[in-house]
Design a protein around this motif. Structure first.
Motif, PDB file in Angstrom:
ATOM      1  N   ILE A 227      -9.443   1.984   3.428  1.00  0.00           N
ATOM      2  CA  ILE A 227      -9.777   2.396   4.826  1.00  0.00           C
ATOM      3  C   ILE A 227     -10.079   3.713   4.796  1.00  0.00           C
ATOM      4  O   ILE A 227     -11.109   4.022   5.715  1.00  0.00           O
ATOM      5  CB  ILE A 227      -8.548   2.092   5.646  1.00  0.00           C
ATOM      6  CG1 ILE A 227      -8.900   2.162   7.137  1.00  0.00           C
ATOM      7  CG2 ILE A 227      -7.294   3.172   5.053  1.00  0.00           C
ATOM      8  CD1 ILE A 227      -7.574   1.968   8.061  1.00  0.00           C
TER       9      ILE A 227
ATOM     10  N   LEU B 292      -4.063  -6.800   5.347  1.00  0.00           N
ATOM     11  CA  LEU B 292      -3.754  -5.585   4.893  1.00  0.00           C
ATOM     12  C   LEU B 292      -2.189  -5.731   4.512  1.00  0.00           C
ATOM     13  O   LEU B 292      -1.702  -5.061   3.534  1.00  0.00           O
ATOM     14  CB  LEU B 292      -3.503  -4.370   6.009  1.00  0.00           C
ATOM     15  CG  LEU B 292      -4.911  -3.622   5.927  1.00  0.00           C
ATOM     16  CD1 LEU B 292      -4.953  -3.002   7.441  1.00  0.00           C
ATOM     17  CD2 LEU B 292      -5.085  -2.694   4.949  1.00  0.00           C
TER      18      LEU B 292
ATOM     19  N   ILE C 283     -10.356  -4.504   9.833  1.00  0.00           N
ATOM     20  CA  ILE C 283      -9.895  -4.546   8.465  1.00  0.00           C
ATOM     21  C   ILE C 283      -8.753  -5.782   8.710  1.00  0.00           C
ATOM     22  O   ILE C 283      -7.782  -5.759   9.128  1.00  0.00           O
ATOM     23  CB  ILE C 283      -9.393  -3.376   7.743  1.00  0.00           C
ATOM     24  CG1 ILE C 283     -10.320  -2.468   7.889  1.00  0.00           C
ATOM     25  CG2 ILE C 283      -9.060  -3.507   6.330  1.00  0.00           C
ATOM     26  CD1 ILE C 283     -10.175  -0.986   7.441  1.00  0.00           C
TER      27      ILE C 283
ATOM     28  N   GLY D 270      -4.932  -0.990   0.378  1.00  0.00           N
ATOM     29  CA  GLY D 270      -5.271  -0.525   1.608  1.00  0.00           C
ATOM     30  C   GLY D 270      -5.895   0.935   1.896  1.00  0.00           C
ATOM     31  O   GLY D 270      -6.316   1.251   2.856  1.00  0.00           O
TER      32      GLY D 270
ATOM     33  N   ALA E 268      -9.172  -6.561   3.487  1.00  0.00           N
ATOM     34  CA  ALA E 268      -8.790  -5.298   2.412  1.00  0.00           C
ATOM     35  C   ALA E 268      -8.263  -5.622   0.906  1.00  0.00           C
ATOM     36  O   ALA E 268      -8.412  -4.774   0.103  1.00  0.00           O
ATOM     37  CB  ALA E 268      -7.393  -4.549   3.279  1.00  0.00           C
TER      38      ALA E 268
ATOM     39  N   THR F  74       0.864  -1.063   0.020  1.00  0.00           N
ATOM     40  CA  THR F  74      -0.091  -0.044   0.043  1.00  0.00           C
ATOM     41  C   THR F  74       0.923   1.299   0.029  1.00  0.00           C
ATOM     42  O   THR F  74       0.476   2.311  -0.580  1.00  0.00           O
ATOM     43  CB  THR F  74      -1.086   0.000   1.230  1.00  0.00           C
ATOM     44  OG1 THR F  74      -1.839  -1.045   1.139  1.00  0.00           O
ATOM     45  CG2 THR F  74      -1.766   1.415   1.279  1.00  0.00           C
TER      46      THR F  74
ATOM     47  N   THR G 104     -15.695  -3.951  -0.534  1.00  0.00           N
ATOM     48  CA  THR G 104     -16.066  -3.901   0.923  1.00  0.00           C
ATOM     49  C   THR G 104     -17.024  -2.875   1.089  1.00  0.00           C
ATOM     50  O   THR G 104     -17.762  -3.021   2.328  1.00  0.00           O
ATOM     51  CB  THR G 104     -14.851  -3.774   1.882  1.00  0.00           C
ATOM     52  OG1 THR G 104     -14.499  -2.318   1.219  1.00  0.00           O
ATOM     53  CG2 THR G 104     -13.774  -4.842   1.465  1.00  0.00           C
TER      54      THR G 104
END
Length: 397
Positions: A358, A349, A346, A355, A322, A107, A328
């Motif tokens: 979020i 990740l 979560i 990521g 994630a 991420t 999601t």
């Protein structure tokens, strides 16, 4: 002014020397954790590979697991003796930040590094914002949240008449931090005995393993814990939770496969109440968010709880993967409409570049994010901290 802003906003942790001292104290405990987690992972993989054709097969598998766990219990005793020390347990929480930094590499590369590269151009213009929008969308931050972040950023720039890219970059990180800060609310276990946690989610998000990690965390905090195996439809779902419970010496209330999940929950609540247990965690079956009858089943489970405790469940946690990115968002929306969720965890990740989702979850639902999952070990489930998450993505390391 520039230095003071950075100091107040980015001073996340203690010095490196203090961190190393803490990590040195917990090395022995982490080595024991690795040994136990290796044994556990090996056992679960073996269980999943079995072709269970009858109840007798399941019975034989369970007996075999119990025999093997006799050896694991010796390690569990050693583990309990080491981690029950409060200072060691707190050090584990502190060390979660260092693990978060190492596990969010994908991420960070896809979101943090790519955004930082944009601002190296030193020119604040339309092209910069177009590139910024593209990078944020590719990182699964989502259209609505991306538009809101950029719109707020442009307003601040116009108001302060900023043309220095470094200051604009700072404002961007500040806006993204503010989104996450509003959902930073650790779960507090209090006022109810038992405190009932209902865990829900779609298939494959890691509910059962997350339930086990939560149970172990609360046990290490000195709380009494019981698990309820309300995932009665998955072939080895009950057996998996029982193996995890056996390893961590946590009781599991269960019935036979294909039994009524609401009946399992009723038995678990009655048992937890009679024994004055601090925390009851209920593992439910994975279900697609768009299957009406399966969502109604969850409502039935809640109705059964309320016959025993009108306030139960005291926490309704959705587990989201994630790796599913923007999918999601729809899952969260449907579960929230049906259950009025009180928390989100979560997971996975560490295995995704998505990521950024979020930020969408925090911005669109304002549901507290309780924990982050960044691996298979118990210590890889940590309390969500917005500063640590931002620093892990945008750090210069």
């Amino acid at each position: 002014m520039k230095d003071s802003k950075k100091t107040s906003f980015f001073s996340w942790l203690s010095s490196t020397i203090r961190k190393k001292n803490r990590e040195k104290k917990s090395n022995n405990t982490e080595e024991i954790n690795k040994k136990n987690d290796f044994l556990l992972e090996k056992e679960i993989v073996q269980t999943k590979k079995e072709n269970i054709k009858s109840d007798q097969d399941l019975y034989d598998l369970k007996n075999l697991s119990i025999k093997k766990n006799d050896l694991k219990d010796q390690n569990s005793i050693t583990l309990d003796n080491n981690v029950n020390n409060l200072e060691t347990f707190e050090n584990k929480n502190i060390n979660f930040f260092s693990r978060l930094q190492s596990k969010l590499k994908k991420t960070k590369k896809f979101l943090g590094d790519s955004i930082h590269h944009i601002f190296l151009s030193k020119t604040i213009d339309k092209i910069l914002f177009e590139e910024l929008e593209e990078k944020m969308l590719l990182a699964d931050i989502g259209v609505k949240t991306t538009d809101r972040i950029i719109a707020n950023l442009i307003k601040e720039i116009n108001r302060k008449d900023l043309q220095i890219s470094e200051k604009v970059y700072f404002l961007l990180k500040k806006n993204m931090f503010n989104i996450l800060k509003q959902v930073e609310e650790p779960l507090q276990i209090f006022n109810h005995t038992p405190f009932v946690i209902l865990v829900v989610g779609v298939n494959g998000t890691g509910k059962t393993t997350t339930v086990s990690k939560l149970a172990k965390k609360y046990k290490l905090e000195g709380k009494s814990v019981i698990l309820a195996a309300a995932d009665t439809f998955r072939a080895a779902g009950i057996d998996q939770l029982q193996i995890l419970g056996k390893l961590n010496k946590i009781p599991v209330i269960a019935q036979s496969s294909n039994s009524d999940p609401a009946a399992v929950v009723f038995d678990a609540m009655m048992s937890a109440k009679a024994k004055k247990i601090d925390v009851l965690i209920i593992d439910t079956a994975g279900r697609l968010h768009n299957k009406f009858h399966l969502m109604e089943e969850l409502k039935k489970i809640i109705r059964v709880m309320k016959k025993i405790d009108s306030c139960a469940p005291h926490e309704k946690i959705l587990i989201v993967d994630a790796c599913n990115g923007q999918n999601t968002i729809q899952q969260t929306d449907m579960f929230h409409q049906a259950l009025n969720l009180t928390g989100i965890i979560i997971t996975k990740l560490d295995g995704t570049a998505k990521g950024g989702v979020i930020f969408s979850l925090a911005d669109q639902f304002q549901i507290p994010i309780r924990y982050l999952g960044i691996g298979e070990k118990t210590e890889d489930l940590g309390v969500f901290n917005s500063k640590e998450f931002i620093e892990s993505i945008f750090s210069s390391r």
